[in-house]
Design an enzyme around this catalytic site. Sequence first.
Site, PDB file in Angstrom:
ATOM      1  N   ARG A 127      77.943 -21.500  70.784  1.00  0.00           N
ATOM      2  CA  ARG A 127      78.225 -22.028  69.443  1.00  0.00           C
ATOM      3  C   ARG A 127      77.250 -21.463  68.418  1.00  0.00           C
ATOM      4  O   ARG A 127      77.637 -21.132  67.301  1.00  0.00           O
ATOM      5  CB  ARG A 127      78.156 -23.553  69.447  1.00  0.00           C
ATOM      6  N   HIS A 152      78.161 -19.472  64.992  1.00  0.00           N
ATOM      7  CA  HIS A 152      77.672 -19.856  63.669  1.00  0.00           C
ATOM      8  C   HIS A 152      76.769 -18.789  63.061  1.00  0.00           C
ATOM      9  O   HIS A 152      76.580 -18.753  61.850  1.00  0.00           O
ATOM     10  CB  HIS A 152      76.957 -21.208  63.735  1.00  0.00           C
TER      11      HIS A 152
HETATM   12  C1  HEM Z   1      88.352 -23.028  65.141  1.00  0.00           C
HETATM   13  C2  HEM Z   1      87.473 -23.623  64.380  1.00  0.00           C
HETATM   14  C3  HEM Z   1      86.328 -24.418  64.921  1.00  0.00           C
HETATM   15  C4  HEM Z   1      85.937 -25.628  64.490  1.00  0.00           C
HETATM   16  C5  HEM Z   1      86.536 -26.421  63.348  1.00  0.00           C
HETATM   17  C6  HEM Z   1      84.844 -26.045  65.323  1.00  0.00           C
HETATM   18  C7  HEM Z   1      84.151 -27.236  65.181  1.00  0.00           C
HETATM   19  C8  HEM Z   1      83.260 -27.734  66.105  1.00  0.00           C
HETATM   20  C9  HEM Z   1      82.628 -29.019  66.014  1.00  0.00           C
HETATM   21  C10 HEM Z   1      82.807 -30.024  64.880  1.00  0.00           C
HETATM   22  C11 HEM Z   1      81.863 -29.174  67.115  1.00  0.00           C
HETATM   23  C12 HEM Z   1      81.022 -30.397  67.495  1.00  0.00           C
HETATM   24  C13 HEM Z   1      79.699 -30.346  66.777  1.00  0.00           C
HETATM   25  C14 HEM Z   1      78.926 -31.621  66.920  1.00  0.00           C
HETATM   26  O1  HEM Z   1      79.516 -32.654  67.200  1.00  0.00           O
HETATM   27  O2  HEM Z   1      77.697 -31.590  66.732  1.00  0.00           O
HETATM   28  C15 HEM Z   1      82.002 -27.977  67.904  1.00  0.00           C
HETATM   29  C16 HEM Z   1      81.384 -27.759  69.114  1.00  0.00           C
HETATM   30  C17 HEM Z   1      81.412 -26.566  69.784  1.00  0.00           C
HETATM   31  N1  HEM Z   1      82.043 -25.415  69.333  1.00  0.00           N
HETATM   32 FE1  HEM Z   1      83.345 -25.255  67.826  1.00  0.00          FE
HETATM   33  N2  HEM Z   1      84.592 -25.077  66.232  1.00  0.00           N
HETATM   34  C18 HEM Z   1      85.461 -24.055  66.027  1.00  0.00           C
HETATM   35  C19 HEM Z   1      85.485 -22.850  66.707  1.00  0.00           C
HETATM   36  C20 HEM Z   1      84.572 -22.495  67.661  1.00  0.00           C
HETATM   37  C21 HEM Z   1      84.381 -21.159  68.153  1.00  0.00           C
HETATM   38  C22 HEM Z   1      85.110 -19.925  67.641  1.00  0.00           C
HETATM   39  C23 HEM Z   1      83.412 -21.228  69.103  1.00  0.00           C
HETATM   40  C24 HEM Z   1      82.810 -20.120  69.926  1.00  0.00           C
HETATM   41  C25 HEM Z   1      83.445 -19.015  70.251  1.00  0.00           C
HETATM   42  C26 HEM Z   1      83.041 -22.609  69.222  1.00  0.00           C
HETATM   43  C27 HEM Z   1      82.155 -23.112  70.139  1.00  0.00           C
HETATM   44  C28 HEM Z   1      81.790 -24.436  70.232  1.00  0.00           C
HETATM   45  C29 HEM Z   1      81.002 -24.965  71.336  1.00  0.00           C
HETATM   46  C30 HEM Z   1      80.578 -24.203  72.568  1.00  0.00           C
HETATM   47  C31 HEM Z   1      80.762 -26.304  71.042  1.00  0.00           C
HETATM   48  C32 HEM Z   1      79.907 -27.271  71.864  1.00  0.00           C
HETATM   49  C33 HEM Z   1      78.460 -27.076  71.441  1.00  0.00           C
HETATM   50  C34 HEM Z   1      77.421 -27.765  72.301  1.00  0.00           C
HETATM   51  O3  HEM Z   1      77.744 -28.339  73.321  1.00  0.00           O
HETATM   52  O4  HEM Z   1      76.245 -27.706  71.886  1.00  0.00           O
HETATM   53  N3  HEM Z   1      83.739 -23.340  68.307  1.00  0.00           N
HETATM   54  N4  HEM Z   1      82.857 -27.122  67.256  1.00  0.00           N
END
Ligand code: HEM
Length: 338
Positions: A76, A80
């Site tokens: 993630r 970002h």
């Molecule tokens: C398509 C649009 C996307 C949105 C709107 C989005 C949004 C989010 C949100 C809101 C969270 C939770 C954050 C939190 O609660 O603190 C999250 C977690 C995560 N996102 Fe996305 N995301 C998107 C795309 C992606 C992409 C492209 C990747 C990587 C290729 C990604 C990887 C992750 C991962 C791995 C987590 C878990 C992080 C952790 O466990 O620390 N996301 N995302």
Amino acid sequence: MNLVICFFLFAAFALLWTWPSALCATQTNRTLHVKPAHALARNFYHESCPRAHEIIRSQIVKVIKQNPSEAAGLLRTMFHDCFVQGCDASILLMGPMLSEQFAAPNMRSLRPSTNLIIDHIKAQLEAACPDVVSCADTLVLSAAIAVQLVGGPHIPVLLGRRDSSSAASVQTVVANLPSPQFNIFGLKQKFRSHGLNSKDLVALSGAHTFGHAHCRIVGLQLTPRVSADLDIDFAANLSRICLPANNPANGAATVHLDFITHDRFNNNYYKNVLNKVALFHSDAALLEAPDTKDLVQRYAKNEEEFFEQFKVSMLKLSEIGVLTGKNGVIRKKCSVSN
Ligand code: HEM
Ligand SMILES: *[C@@H]1O[C@H](CO)[C@@H](O)[C@H](O)[C@H]1NC(C)=O
Ligand SMILES: *[C@@H]1O[C@H](CO)[C@@H](O)[C@H](O)[C@H]1NC(C)=O
């Protein structure tokens, strides 16, 4: 128009090259498209730091053995980084300027442990080959290795990125990242603005197959009403864990993005989306358009097809806005500009 004339036009209009490239598009195709002077390469550190790959890999192996969910944090943070000002490790800067990590999508959301992991690896890289390996490459390669270690595909990322010496403003961070409340049009547009298409959007969203989310964000789907995106039983489970009434420590609590195989990188995300047990509106929104819905259904059935596209899309993501050649710097410590 023949190739010789086209080539002449390319040279003559090097500065305004959209015009001749449009003119010659049918004939020149990709072969004449000039490669950037300093392209990335798979073996970029082969001579300057032959052990770089091995140093990064051995550290990530240790980290993942201890806590496999760190793979999600690394991936993630890479996303970002790449969506904001390019894959230049600007996300890792904690000073002297205002850090990108204070912007709303990052604050109390990105894992602080990711920074520590990268700092530790970078210290070892500096010891082996001072001023050679960039923080940007360290982050990208670490994420790729971590994904594979928890079950994902091998992603042969290229290297040779350099680091920025400044961070983007918090406004730029917010403007460049998708919101979990986006619908399919917002998602497609945000990805298109980074050179990524619908296939990339659906495949990269598959990253929500591991890691966690904070209840304060999950709560957006639970209050004031339970979203129609969610299966009723699943929503009840989430409410039990996340809602303030039931959990005094609400906002800071977390839930797994994939409650079935939470630390594995697999295609379970797509099954979750189809079963209405994915956490965000942006996940359910992939079913709103025929093309993205079709891809969700295909990846849910065929993990190999998902992995193949994830690999392709990750390579694209990892090359957004990179600094190469004489651009940028090699930061000694990823958290500060030299
Ligand atoms: C398509 C649009 C996307 C949105 C709107 C989005 C949004 C989010 C949100 C809101 C969270 C939770 C954050 C939190 O609660 O603190 C999250 C977690 C995560 N996102 Fe996305 N995301 C998107 C795309 C992606 C992409 C492209 C990747 C990587 C290729 C990604 C990887 C992750 C991962 C791995 C987590 C878990 C992080 C952790 O466990 O620390 N996301 N995302
Ligand atoms: C241009 O490349 C595409 C594939 O990238 C190919 O299908 C097409 O035939 C090529 N056109 C010409 C004129 O070479
Ligand atoms: C809800 O939680 C129960 C108990 O932990 C679990 O058995 C069930 O599978 C969950 N259902 C959904 C849809 O998440």
